[in-house]
Design an enzyme around this catalytic site. Structure first.
Site, short mmCIF file in Angstrom:
data_model
loop_
_atom_site.label_atom_id
_atom_site.label_comp_id
_atom_site.label_asym_id
_atom_site.label_seq_id
_atom_site.Cartn_x
_atom_site.Cartn_y
_atom_site.Cartn_z
N LYS A 10 0.84 -1.43 -0.08
CA LYS A 10 -0.22 0.00 -0.28
C LYS A 10 0.86 1.15 0.11
CE LYS A 10 -4.12 -2.20 2.02
NZ LYS A 10 -3.37 -3.23 2.06
N LEU A 11 1.67 1.28 -1.01
CA LEU A 11 2.54 2.67 -1.07
C LEU A 11 1.96 3.84 -1.28
CD1 LEU A 11 4.98 0.95 -3.93
CD2 LEU A 11 5.28 0.86 -1.42
N GLN B 147 -13.55 -10.99 7.61
CA GLN B 147 -13.97 -9.81 7.89
C GLN B 147 -15.55 -9.56 7.71
OE1 GLN B 147 -11.73 -6.20 6.48
NE2 GLN B 147 -9.89 -7.83 6.00
#
Ligand code: BMP
Length: 222
Positions: free
Chosen positions: A64-65, A174
Site C-alpha cells: 500500500k505504497l 472480515q
C-alpha cells in the site's frame, strides 16, 4: 480461471514452512498470491523467491505504497513480483504518475486502492472517492482495490465507468460472504485467514470456486 487471490499474512512466530505448505496446497486454486509487509518483514525479500519455487502464480506485493515517487519507485524495483499495490489518494503528480511509468517499464502491474474494507474507510477515504476515481481514470492502472464488506462501493465504481479489474478484500474473516464481491461486479476476491487458517485450505478454496462458478456461469471456467 480462478477468481481467488490468497493473502499470505503471518501474524507473528509462524515458521516459513507453513507458508511454503500453504502455497503448495493453494497454488492450483488461486489466480494470484498476495504478500505484504508482515510477510516481507518476517521472512525477508528472498522469501519471495522461495515462494515462487512452490507456486507458479503471479505474486502481488501489497505494501500500500503512499510516498513520493523516488521512494516508491525504489521499493517497486527491489521487489521481484508481478504487481504492486499503492494508495490512490496520494495523487499523480510527483507520485503515482512516476510509479506507473516505472512499473510499466519493469513490466509490473499497478493496482490502486480506492476504498478499504474496514469501517474507518468511511471517515476519510470514501468521502474523497470521486477524486480518487479521477486519479484512477487518468492513470489507468491494471487493477483497483474496493471492499467486499461494502459492495455498494464496488457497484458505484462500475456505475462510474471503472473498467479496471476490481480486487475485493474482506471475504471470510472480515464478514463478507464468498461470492458477494463478484456479485457486485468485482473480478477477484482477496481472501486471507478464511483460507490460510482453514483445516483443509485447498478444499475450502475449491468450495469457494464452486460458488464463484455459480455466480459467473460455468463458461467462465473459474
Ligand atoms: P483477511 O481475509 O484475512 O481478512 O485478509 C484480508 C487481506 O486483504 C489482508 O492481506 C489485508 O491487508 C488486505 N486488505 C484488506 O483487508 N482491506 C483492504 O481494504 C485492503 C486490503 O488490501
Amino acid at each position: 480461471m480462478s477468481r481467488i487471490i490468497v493473502a499470505l499474512d503471518p501474524e507473528g512466530g509462524e515458521d516459513f514452512e507453513l507458508w511454503r505448505r500453504l502455497a503448495r496446497e493453494l497454488c492450483g486454486e488461486v489466480a494470484f498470491v498476495k504478500i505484504g509487509l508482515p510477510f516481507l518483514l518476517a521472512y525477508g525479500r528472498e522469501s519471495v523467491r522461495e515462494l515462487r519455487k512452490e507456486c507458479g502464480v503471479p505474486i502481488i506485493a501489497d505494501l500500500k505504497l503512499a510516498d513520493v515517487a523516488h521512494v516508491m519507485k525504489a521499493i517497486a524495483s527491489m521487489l521481484s513480483v508481478e504487481a504492486v499495490i499503492a494508495h490512490a489518494f496520494i495523487g499523480k503528480k510527483g507520485a503515482l504518475d512516476e510509479l506507473k511509468r516505472e512499473l510499466d517499464a519493469q513490466g509490473k502491474l499497478l493496482i490502486l486502492v480506492a476504498s478499504m474494507s474496514h469501517e474507518g474507510s468511511r471517515e476519510v477515504m470514501d468521502g474523497a472517492l470521486d477524486r480518487t476515481l479521477s486519479v484512477i481514470r487518468d492513470l489507468q492502472p491494471w487493477g483497483v482495490v474496493a471492499p467486499a464488506t461494502r459492495p455498494e462501493i464496488i457497484r458505484a465504481l462500475r456505475f462510474a465507468g471503472i473498467r479496471q479489474k476490481i480486487l475485493s478484500p474482506g471475504v471470510g474473516a472480515q464478514g463478507a460472504e464468498p461470492g458477494s464481491a463478484l456479485l457486485a461486479g468485482a473480478d477477484y476476491e482477496i481472501i486471507g485467514r478464511y483460507l490460510t487458517r482453514a483445516e483443509r485450505p485447498a478444499e475450502r478454496a475449491r468450495a469457494i470456486r464452486l460458488i464463484h462458478e455459480r455466480i459467473l456461469g460455468s463458461s467462465d471456467g473459474v
